[in-house]
Design a protein around this motif. Structure first.
Motif, PDB file in Angstrom:
ATOM      1  N   TYR A 194       0.507  -8.741  -7.952  1.00 45.01           N
ATOM      2  CA  TYR A 194      -0.600  -8.049  -8.600  1.00 45.01           C
ATOM      3  C   TYR A 194      -0.086  -6.792  -9.269  1.00 45.01           C
ATOM      4  CZ  TYR A 194      -3.592 -11.329  -6.332  1.00 45.01           C
ATOM      5  OH  TYR A 194      -4.190 -12.492  -5.965  1.00 45.01           O
ATOM      6  N   GLU A 195      -0.632  -6.535 -10.435  1.00 45.75           N
ATOM      7  CA  GLU A 195      -0.330  -5.292 -11.128  1.00 45.75           C
ATOM      8  C   GLU A 195      -1.603  -4.458 -11.141  1.00 45.75           C
ATOM      9  OE1 GLU A 195       1.481  -3.572 -15.292  1.00 45.75           O
ATOM     10  OE2 GLU A 195       0.638  -5.587 -15.299  1.00 45.75           O
ATOM     11  N   LEU A 196      -1.487  -3.241 -10.630  1.00 42.48           N
ATOM     12  CA  LEU A 196      -2.585  -2.285 -10.695  1.00 42.48           C
ATOM     13  C   LEU A 196      -2.230  -1.268 -11.769  1.00 42.48           C
ATOM     14  CD1 LEU A 196      -5.272  -1.228  -9.568  1.00 42.48           C
ATOM     15  CD2 LEU A 196      -3.921   0.170  -7.986  1.00 42.48           C
ATOM     16  N   GLU A 252      -5.773 -14.138 -15.306  1.00 42.15           N
ATOM     17  CA  GLU A 252      -5.017 -13.028 -14.728  1.00 42.15           C
ATOM     18  C   GLU A 252      -5.880 -11.800 -14.465  1.00 42.15           C
ATOM     19  OE1 GLU A 252      -4.233 -12.488 -19.219  1.00 42.15           O
ATOM     20  OE2 GLU A 252      -4.434 -14.168 -17.870  1.00 42.15           O
ATOM     21  N   ALA A 253      -7.031 -11.693 -15.115  1.00 45.10           N
ATOM     22  CA  ALA A 253      -7.895 -10.521 -14.932  1.00 45.10           C
ATOM     23  C   ALA A 253      -8.622 -10.626 -13.595  1.00 45.10           C
ATOM     24  CB  ALA A 253      -8.890 -10.425 -16.078  1.00 45.10           C
ATOM     25  N   VAL A 254      -8.277  -9.769 -12.663  1.00 47.64           N
ATOM     26  CA  VAL A 254      -8.880  -9.794 -11.328  1.00 47.64           C
ATOM     27  C   VAL A 254     -10.071  -8.858 -11.250  1.00 47.64           C
ATOM     28  CG1 VAL A 254      -8.483  -9.377  -8.868  1.00 47.64           C
ATOM     29  CG2 VAL A 254      -6.675 -10.386 -10.264  1.00 47.64           C
ATOM     30  N   GLY A 255      -9.912  -7.620 -11.716  1.00 44.79           N
ATOM     31  CA  GLY A 255     -11.012  -6.665 -11.631  1.00 44.79           C
ATOM     32  C   GLY A 255     -10.761  -5.437 -12.470  1.00 44.79           C
ATOM     33  N   GLY A 256     -11.843  -4.826 -12.895  1.00 47.06           N
ATOM     34  CA  GLY A 256     -11.784  -3.574 -13.644  1.00 47.06           C
ATOM     35  C   GLY A 256     -12.780  -2.595 -13.053  1.00 47.06           C
ATOM     36  N   PHE A 257     -12.330  -1.379 -12.772  1.00 45.55           N
ATOM     37  CA  PHE A 257     -13.141  -0.404 -12.063  1.00 45.55           C
ATOM     38  C   PHE A 257     -12.981   0.972 -12.693  1.00 45.55           C
ATOM     39  CE2 PHE A 257     -11.183  -3.557  -9.350  1.00 45.55           C
ATOM     40  CZ  PHE A 257     -12.286  -4.177  -8.782  1.00 45.55           C
ATOM     41  N   PHE A 258     -13.979   1.821 -12.477  1.00 47.72           N
ATOM     42  CA  PHE A 258     -13.883   3.209 -12.930  1.00 47.72           C
ATOM     43  C   PHE A 258     -14.389   4.130 -11.833  1.00 47.72           C
ATOM     44  CE2 PHE A 258     -17.956   1.577 -14.305  1.00 47.72           C
ATOM     45  CZ  PHE A 258     -18.854   2.607 -14.053  1.00 47.72           C
ATOM     46  N   LEU A 272      -6.887  -4.522 -12.425  1.00 46.69           N
ATOM     47  CA  LEU A 272      -6.074  -5.307 -11.495  1.00 46.69           C
ATOM     48  C   LEU A 272      -5.838  -6.683 -12.105  1.00 46.69           C
ATOM     49  CD1 LEU A 272      -4.705  -5.373  -8.720  1.00 46.69           C
ATOM     50  CD2 LEU A 272      -6.872  -6.237  -7.784  1.00 46.69           C
ATOM     51  N   TRP A 273      -4.550  -7.055 -12.208  1.00 55.34           N
ATOM     52  CA  TRP A 273      -4.133  -8.307 -12.850  1.00 55.34           C
ATOM     53  C   TRP A 273      -3.305  -9.122 -11.867  1.00 55.34           C
ATOM     54  CZ3 TRP A 273      -6.221  -8.570 -17.628  1.00 55.34           C
ATOM     55  CH2 TRP A 273      -6.552  -7.383 -18.267  1.00 55.34           C
ATOM     56  N   ALA A 274      -3.435 -10.447 -11.922  1.00 58.05           N
ATOM     57  CA  ALA A 274      -2.666 -11.351 -11.065  1.00 58.05           C
ATOM     58  C   ALA A 274      -1.694 -12.159 -11.917  1.00 58.05           C
ATOM     59  CB  ALA A 274      -3.604 -12.313 -10.333  1.00 58.05           C
ATOM     60  N   TYR A 275      -0.479 -12.316 -11.397  1.00 58.38           N
ATOM     61  CA  TYR A 275       0.551 -13.121 -12.061  1.00 58.38           C
ATOM     62  C   TYR A 275       1.325 -13.891 -11.005  1.00 58.38           C
ATOM     63  CZ  TYR A 275      -0.325  -9.594 -15.665  1.00 58.38           C
ATOM     64  OH  TYR A 275      -0.914  -8.754 -16.568  1.00 58.38           O
ATOM     65  N   ARG A 276       1.912 -15.022 -11.402  1.00 61.29           N
ATOM     66  CA  ARG A 276       2.755 -15.787 -10.471  1.00 61.29           C
ATOM     67  C   ARG A 276       3.989 -14.985 -10.079  1.00 61.29           C
ATOM     68  NH1 ARG A 276       2.019 -19.312 -14.333  1.00 61.29           N
ATOM     69  NH2 ARG A 276       4.202 -19.283 -14.904  1.00 61.29           N
ATOM     70  N   ILE A 328       3.283  -2.616  -9.146  1.00 62.12           N
ATOM     71  CA  ILE A 328       3.328  -4.020  -8.755  1.00 62.12           C
ATOM     72  C   ILE A 328       3.118  -4.087  -7.248  1.00 62.12           C
ATOM     73  CG2 ILE A 328       4.766  -6.100  -8.607  1.00 62.12           C
ATOM     74  CD1 ILE A 328       3.886  -5.408 -11.469  1.00 62.12           C
ATOM     75  N   MET A 329       2.220  -4.972  -6.835  1.00 59.26           N
ATOM     76  CA  MET A 329       1.872  -5.092  -5.419  1.00 59.26           C
ATOM     77  C   MET A 329       2.033  -6.541  -4.972  1.00 59.26           C
ATOM     78  SD  MET A 329      -1.430  -2.533  -5.347  1.00 59.26           S
ATOM     79  CE  MET A 329      -2.436  -3.674  -6.258  1.00 59.26           C
ATOM     80  N   ILE A 330       2.473  -6.701  -3.754  1.00 59.07           N
ATOM     81  CA  ILE A 330       2.604  -8.025  -3.140  1.00 59.07           C
ATOM     82  C   ILE A 330       1.590  -8.081  -2.010  1.00 59.07           C
ATOM     83  CG2 ILE A 330       4.140  -9.593  -1.891  1.00 59.07           C
ATOM     84  CD1 ILE A 330       6.463  -8.135  -3.390  1.00 59.07           C
ATOM     85  N   PRO A 331       0.710  -9.090  -2.005  1.00 60.37           N
ATOM     86  CA  PRO A 331      -0.345  -9.119  -0.991  1.00 60.37           C
ATOM     87  C   PRO A 331       0.189  -9.395   0.415  1.00 60.37           C
ATOM     88  CG  PRO A 331      -0.409 -11.109  -2.315  1.00 60.37           C
ATOM     89  CD  PRO A 331       0.617 -10.211  -2.926  1.00 60.37           C
TER      90      PRO A 331
END
Length: 139
Positions: free
Chosen positions: A40-42, A71-77, A89-93, A129-132
């Motif tokens: 995941y990319e934040l 890939e679009a996981v979420g958008g927040f403010f 927040l984006w998801a990629y393999r 970059i985050m790893i769950p």
């Protein structure tokens, strides 16, 4: 007593903390559990004060360019805490698919326009970059 000891020990490890109350952009996907493996990319954008509506209006049109691979996981403010902060927040393999997906967005007519109109609204930006963890519903 055990909790108090834990709290004391934890306070020696904690260097800083900041809290935010976030709201979700209405035009973005709601974050849902995902099968993995993913990384995941934040992306965090600190905007110039007074530009949140303009940012949201541009992204409401631009999000379609980034939905192809889900890939679009979420958008927040931010609503409480540091204001005019946006998180995407984006998801990629993997990092390779991240690069390919981001490059593909640039080949789509209209994506460059979104970047052109939103970059001037940004004061700073950060990418992590985050790893769950195994317990995360986002795998």
């Amino acid at each position: 007593q055990e909790y108090l000891e834990f709290r004391e020990e934890r306070s020696r490890m904690l260097l800083s903390r900041r809290n935010q109350l976030l709201l979700e952009f209405s035009f973005w996907n709601e974050p849902l559990p995902r099968q993995g493996p993913n990384i995941y990319e934040l992306r965090t954008y600190k905007l110039k004060p007074g530009t949140m509506i303009e940012w949201g209006n541009n992204w409401a049109r631009a999000i379609k360019y980034r939905q192809e691979n889900q890939e679009a996981v979420g958008g927040f403010f931010s609503q409480i805490g540091e204001l005019y902060v946006v998180h995407h927040l984006w998801a990629y393999r993997d990092l390779q698919s991240r690069e390919e997906t981001r490059n593909a967005a640039w080949r789509k007519r209209g994506w460059d326009e979104n970047v052109y109109y939103t970059v001037p609204l940004i004061r700073t930006m950060e990418s992590r970059i985050m790893i769950p963890l195994k317990i995360s519903p986002l795998q």
